[in-house]
Scaffold this active site. Structure first.
Site, PDB file in Angstrom:
ATOM      1  N   LYS A  60       0.843  -1.198   0.000  1.00 26.24           N
ATOM      2  CA  LYS A  60       0.000   0.000   0.000  1.00 26.24           C
ATOM      3  C   LYS A  60       0.875   1.244   0.000  1.00 26.24           C
ATOM      4  CE  LYS A  60      -3.932   2.004   2.561  1.00 26.24           C
ATOM      5  NZ  LYS A  60      -4.847   1.833   3.718  1.00 26.24           N
ATOM      6  N   SER A 135      -9.704   1.848   2.723  1.00 23.52           N
ATOM      7  CA  SER A 135      -8.802   2.575   1.864  1.00 23.52           C
ATOM      8  C   SER A 135      -7.776   1.693   1.160  1.00 23.52           C
ATOM      9  CB  SER A 135      -8.069   3.662   2.656  1.00 23.52           C
ATOM     10  OG  SER A 135      -7.297   3.090   3.698  1.00 23.52           O
ATOM     11  N   SER A 159      -9.955  -0.537   6.950  1.00 27.06           N
ATOM     12  CA  SER A 159      -9.372  -0.405   5.613  1.00 27.06           C
ATOM     13  C   SER A 159      -8.650  -1.616   5.062  1.00 27.06           C
ATOM     14  CB  SER A 159      -8.419   0.787   5.570  1.00 27.06           C
ATOM     15  OG  SER A 159      -9.172   1.956   5.392  1.00 27.06           O
TER      16      SER A 159
HETATM   17  N1  GLN Z   1     -13.202   4.255   5.906  1.00 25.45           N
HETATM   18  C1  GLN Z   1     -12.666   4.677   7.170  1.00 25.45           C
HETATM   19  C2  GLN Z   1     -12.260   6.111   7.068  1.00 25.45           C
HETATM   20  O1  GLN Z   1     -12.510   6.701   6.092  1.00 25.45           O
HETATM   21  C3  GLN Z   1     -11.513   3.803   7.575  1.00 25.45           C
HETATM   22  C4  GLN Z   1     -10.248   4.134   6.898  1.00 25.45           C
HETATM   23  C5  GLN Z   1      -9.089   3.285   7.325  1.00 25.45           C
HETATM   24  O2  GLN Z   1      -9.247   2.266   8.002  1.00 25.45           O
HETATM   25  N2  GLN Z   1      -7.905   3.750   6.996  1.00 25.45           N
HETATM   26  O3  GLN Z   1     -11.686   6.670   7.956  1.00 25.45           O
END
Ligand code: GLN
Length: 454
Positions: A60, A135, A159
């Site tokens: 990532k 994400s 995420s």
């Molecule tokens: N979708 C969640 C957010 O927007 C989680 C994101 C994540 O785990 N990095 O914060």
């Protein structure tokens, strides 16, 4: 099969499908091929092989890689070349996997669909009209599309697990502190964890084995002995006590998702596990608590992007303040700005007690819900997400709906406990994820339960 052939296969698959999937932001072909050749020289000899010997991996793009552009999918860092490797990247090198490239994500890991990448969206390999989740959407899509053998993602509120569920693969968020965050660009430091995205549970155990462990460079890293995760995959769940929180199967859960989860629970029962309903009464406050805490931490963490130290510097500033202002206005996308504003507000004097402090207290109550259930149960099982992958564009105008996709994964980060998502069926042709959550540092039981179902 030589490592060079494996790496060849990875790049030719990328050549075939990544025009459609768009999981990658950067490829590192020359270095990957050189690394493969070096590993191939070792193949004939008697030097012992690393745990992940020769396996093509994707990383990532919020995990720093020496000399390899690391953008966090942000314009701010579009030309940022780190001078060191994150601890997990060093550990992958020690385990002798081969880094193929860097994977797309929501900007600074803020989002759940990859639509917040400032470069381009990633498309769900099962159906390109749907999001891959986020994400870590690039990390999930690359594995699901067969472009890499495994990938690393980060999980602050879901995420890793949510995109794994949307793409029909396995994604694991370890216990907070089990995997070093050194070299992970911080979003919300008290919630962030790095973990593996893989095709199956056994691979997840292998990658976790390679990346877990104490790191003096990360002050929140746990000083614990790492068990042998691979030998915990016994296939036996007889007598395993499974708690099913009624709040996780209530309102807002797609009926097809609920059916898939209930069917999976029947499978566990047939294997001798004990399945019982419990209540986790503070679940309903998790999303609100998370967005206060995560945004507060983000507003502080992202203060380091000032146009001076990292990435892009705005041109022709009138003075220093103007340099900060211009660089940040130009460098950050809309969702990142929204989080910084929310967090700055929640932390400002006069509001701190009402918002940030209150949220910290609710976080403790949510953690206690988990502690109470784990007094009598080994794991908690429910859906990973309320629905399967939604269509691209269908939630972009409505951040609140988007935030609710993480309603079942967020509590796990707030409590700091481990959770895995494994495939458990389909809803309207798109994959559904089953989430298995365990006691702190009890990844072995989580993996054993996941593996037995597979
Ligand atoms: N979708 C969640 C957010 O927007 C989680 C994101 C994540 O785990 N990095 O914060």
């Amino acid at each position: 099969l030589s490592v060079s052939e494996l790496v060849d296969e990875s790049y030719s698959r990328i050549g075939q499908v990544d025009g459609k999937v768009k999981a990658f932001l950067t490829l590192d072909e020359e270095n990957a091929r050189a690394a493969a050749r070096k590993l191939d020289e070792q193949l004939g000899g008697d030097e012992s092989r690393g745990l992940l010997f020769g396996l093509p991996a994707g990383i990532k793009d919020n995990i720093v890689t020496e000399g390899l552009t690391t953008t966090c999918a942000s314009q701010f860092l579009r030309n940022f070349n780190p001078v060191y490797d994150a601890t997990v990247v060093q550990k992958l090198k020690a385990a002798q996997s081969v880094t193929i490239g860097k994977l797309n994500m929501d900007e600074f890991a803020m989002g759940g669909s990859n639509e917040n990448s400032s470069f381009h969206p990633t498309y769900n390999p099962w159906n390109p009209e749907h999001v891959p989740g986020g994400s870590s959407g690039g990390s999930a899509a690359a594995v699901a599309a067969g472009e890499v053998y495994f990938s690393l993602g980060s999980d602050t509120g879901g995420s890793i697990r949510q995109p794994a569920a949307y793409c029909g693969i396995v994604g694991m968020k370890p216990t907070y502190g089990l995997v070093s965050r050194f070299g992970l660009v911080a979003f919300a430091s008290s919630l962030d964890q790095i973990g593996p995205l893989t095709k199956n549970v056994e691979d997840s155990a292998y990658v976790l084995q390679a990346i877990a462990g104490h790191d003096p460079q990360d002050s929140t890293s746990a000083k614990v002995d790492i068990p042998d995760y691979i030998s915990s995959l016994t296939g036996d769940v007889k007598g395993l006590r499974i708690a099913v929180p009624k709040e996780y199967l209530g309102e807002g859960i797609d009926p097809q998702v609920k059916d898939a989860v209930l069917t999976a629970l029947k499978v566990y029962e047939s294997m001798g596990a004990i399945v019982e309903e419990v209540s986790m009464p503070h679940s309903e406050y998790a999303v609100a608590t998370y967005y206060l805490l995560a945004s507060s931490e983000a507003s502080s963490n992202l203060a380091r992007f000032d146009g001076v130290r990292y990435g892009v510097r705005a041109e022709n500033p009138a003075n220093l303040l103007d340099l900060y202002h211009k660089s940040r206005s130009q460098g950050f996308g809309p969702e990142v700005k929204r989080r910084i504003m929310l967090g700055t507000y929640a932390l400002s004097s006069g509001y701190y007690d009402a918002y940030y402090l209150k949220a910290q207290k609710v976080r403790t109550l949510i953690k206690q819900d988990f502690d109470n259930v784990f007094k009598n149960y080994d794991v908690i099982i429910g859906p990973t997400t309320p629905t399967a992958a939604f269509k691209i564009g269908s939630q972009t105008s409505d951040p609140l709906t988007m935030y609710l996709n993480d309603i079942l994964t967020i509590p796990v980060n707030l409590a700091g406990v481990p959770g895995i998502s494994i495939p458990c069926g389909f809803a309207d042709g798109m994959p559904v994820g089953l989430q298995i959550v365990g006691k702190p540092l009890d990844e072995s039981t989580v993996l054993r339960a996941a593996h037995a179902y597979e």
